[in-house]
Design a protein around this motif. Structure first.
Motif, mmCIF file in Angstrom:
data_model
loop_
_atom_site.group_PDB
_atom_site.id
_atom_site.type_symbol
_atom_site.label_atom_id
_atom_site.label_comp_id
_atom_site.label_asym_id
_atom_site.label_seq_id
_atom_site.Cartn_x
_atom_site.Cartn_y
_atom_site.Cartn_z
ATOM 1 N N LYS A 1 -41.581 9.364 -7.785
ATOM 2 C CA LYS A 1 -40.194 8.976 -7.576
ATOM 3 C C LYS A 1 -39.809 9.168 -6.118
ATOM 4 O O LYS A 1 -40.049 10.209 -5.527
ATOM 5 C CB LYS A 1 -39.280 9.827 -8.468
ATOM 6 C CG LYS A 1 -37.824 9.386 -8.443
ATOM 7 C CD LYS A 1 -36.998 10.203 -9.413
ATOM 8 C CE LYS A 1 -35.544 9.744 -9.397
ATOM 9 N NZ LYS A 1 -34.712 10.550 -10.345
ATOM 10 N N GLY A 2 -39.264 8.132 -5.525
ATOM 11 C CA GLY A 2 -38.870 8.211 -4.129
ATOM 12 C C GLY A 2 -39.940 7.810 -3.141
ATOM 13 O O GLY A 2 -39.715 7.803 -1.931
ATOM 14 N N LEU B 1 -45.204 3.560 -0.829
ATOM 15 C CA LEU B 1 -46.283 3.171 -1.737
ATOM 16 C C LEU B 1 -45.864 1.996 -2.611
ATOM 17 O O LEU B 1 -46.647 1.072 -2.851
ATOM 18 C CB LEU B 1 -46.692 4.359 -2.606
ATOM 19 C CG LEU B 1 -47.816 4.105 -3.615
ATOM 20 C CD1 LEU B 1 -49.082 3.599 -2.920
ATOM 21 C CD2 LEU B 1 -48.136 5.379 -4.404
ATOM 22 N N GLU B 2 -44.613 1.999 -3.067
ATOM 23 C CA GLU B 2 -44.117 0.889 -3.880
ATOM 24 C C GLU B 2 -44.141 -0.420 -3.092
ATOM 25 O O GLU B 2 -44.538 -1.468 -3.611
ATOM 26 C CB GLU B 2 -42.686 1.183 -4.348
ATOM 27 C CG GLU B 2 -42.575 2.142 -5.512
ATOM 28 C CD GLU B 2 -43.021 1.524 -6.827
ATOM 29 O OE1 GLU B 2 -43.294 0.309 -6.865
ATOM 30 O OE2 GLU B 2 -43.134 2.260 -7.816
ATOM 31 N N GLU B 3 -43.720 -0.354 -1.834
ATOM 32 C CA GLU B 3 -43.714 -1.557 -0.997
ATOM 33 C C GLU B 3 -45.135 -2.064 -0.766
ATOM 34 O O GLU B 3 -45.385 -3.272 -0.822
ATOM 35 C CB GLU B 3 -43.035 -1.247 0.343
ATOM 36 C CG GLU B 3 -41.529 -1.033 0.243
ATOM 37 C CD GLU B 3 -40.923 -0.620 1.568
ATOM 38 O OE1 GLU B 3 -41.648 -0.670 2.596
ATOM 39 O OE2 GLU B 3 -39.737 -0.242 1.585
ATOM 40 N N GLU B 4 -46.061 -1.150 -0.487
ATOM 41 C CA GLU B 4 -47.448 -1.554 -0.264
ATOM 42 C C GLU B 4 -48.040 -2.181 -1.526
ATOM 43 O O GLU B 4 -48.745 -3.187 -1.463
ATOM 44 C CB GLU B 4 -48.283 -0.343 0.167
ATOM 45 C CG GLU B 4 -47.979 0.152 1.565
ATOM 46 C CD GLU B 4 -48.841 1.344 1.955
ATOM 47 O OE1 GLU B 4 -49.409 1.994 1.052
ATOM 48 O OE2 GLU B 4 -48.946 1.631 3.160
#
Length: 332
Positions: A312-313, A317-320
């Motif tokens: 969370k946060g 990593l989410e963007e990659e």
């Protein structure tokens, strides 16, 4: 009165030559006298040496005398006796000896590290120390001594290019966790302390090295697999290793290993694998074989990436992850 002579008045002999002669004689006696008595003499002499070259916590040692002792230890081949007799020594004296070893290697006499130079002329001592990881009693002592040696590029280069280096791929999987972890620390130091030495080594031993390393990534031992994946993800993404990374990410065999590790039951391993996998995908100069492998596995890869756990946060990593998913979707 200087620390050296104050100590010497209590711990005869008194001159550097006499100190080293006493140490040498006690080591040589290990093989000729009653073992218990000889060990007692060695322990007493090494304890005295530790006080002489590192002080007693209150008074600093006389640096001039430390240098003279260091030079005499090299001249009298006592460095070799330290290494060769490690298996015969008890726990306390080994601890003191390792402490002395680290201090001695750092001493510069006439602008040269004379103990390092001695080892350069007796490289078999390094092979001996590497081999000692097989001895449960002295493995951790030898690991400490090796890491002190690895601080010097000539010694690190020798270990990397010797037959002994391949033993580390076995040592990191030893059942004794403490020894395996220590061997991994030494292995990491060998590959990170000296950029030029490592670059030259990998350039000339690339296939051999990564064939052995791939076995660690496929190990049935979870700890080995996780540590190997973590180190690889850090090592390849370091700027000094960019040429090695460029070579690594155009090989389908390594892409397939990363794909398999994206399926691992461990969240940590999957995330580390992703950080290497993403470079295969993001490479603007992907060879056709890589593109075809990604296309062949596209459906499975998209599912694995969508399910990749993120903290969370952890927006980066989410963007990659989203970017890599988009690139795989666009492949044709």
């Amino acid at each position: 009165m200087s620390f050296f002579f104050r100590m010497a008045s209590r711990l005869r002999p008194s001159t550097p030559e006499e100190v080293v002669r006493s140490i040498k004689d006690s080591f040589l006696a290990l093989h000729t006298r009653t073992h218990a008595k000889a060990l007692e003499e060695v322990e007493k002499n090494i304890s005295s040496l530790r006080l002489l070259i590192s002080g007693d916590g209150e008074v600093e040692p006389n640096q001039e005398q430390v240098l003279l002792i260091t030079l005499e230890i090299c001249n009298e081949d006592v460095i070799s006796l330290f290494v060769q007799n490690l298996p015969s020594l008890g726990w306390t004296v080994r601890k003191d000896l390792v402490h002395c070893w680290c201090i001695l290697l750092r001493q510069k006499v006439d602008e040269r590290y004379c103990c390092v130079q001695y080892i350069e002329n007796h490289m078999e001592l390094l092979d001996f120390l590497v081999g000692c990881y097989k001895n449960l009693d002295i493995a951790l002592n030898c690991g400490h001594m090796l890491r002190e040696c690895i601080k010097y590029p000539t010694l690190a280069k020798y270990i990397l290019e010797s037959g002994s280096f391949e033993l580390f791929f076995e040592y990191v999987e030893l059942p004794n966790f403490d020894i395996a972890s220590d061997a991994l620390n030494t292995f990491k130091d060998l590959l990170t302390k000296h950029e030029t030495v490592v670059a030259e080594f990998l350039a000339s031993h690339y296939d051999q090295f990564f064939e052995l390393y791939s076995r660690l990534l496929s190990s049935t031992n979870y700890v080995t697999r996780r540590q190997a994946m973590k180190f690889l993800s850090e090592f390849l993404l370091e700027a000094p290793n960019s040429q090695i990374m460029k070579r690594y990410i155009v090989e389908v065999r390594f892409l397939n290993i990363m794909i398999n590790l994206l399926k691992d039951s461990s969240k940590n391993i999957r995330i580390c694998a992703f950080h290497v996998f993403k470079v295969f995908v993001a490479n603007p100069n992907k060879p056709r074989c890589i593109i075809e492998a990604l296309l062949d596995n596209r459906r499975e890869l998209l599912k694995l990436l969508h399910n990749l756990p993120t903290s969370k946060g952890d927006d980066e990593l989410e963007e990659e992850k989203d970017l890599i998913i988009q690139q795989i979707q666009k492949l044709a």
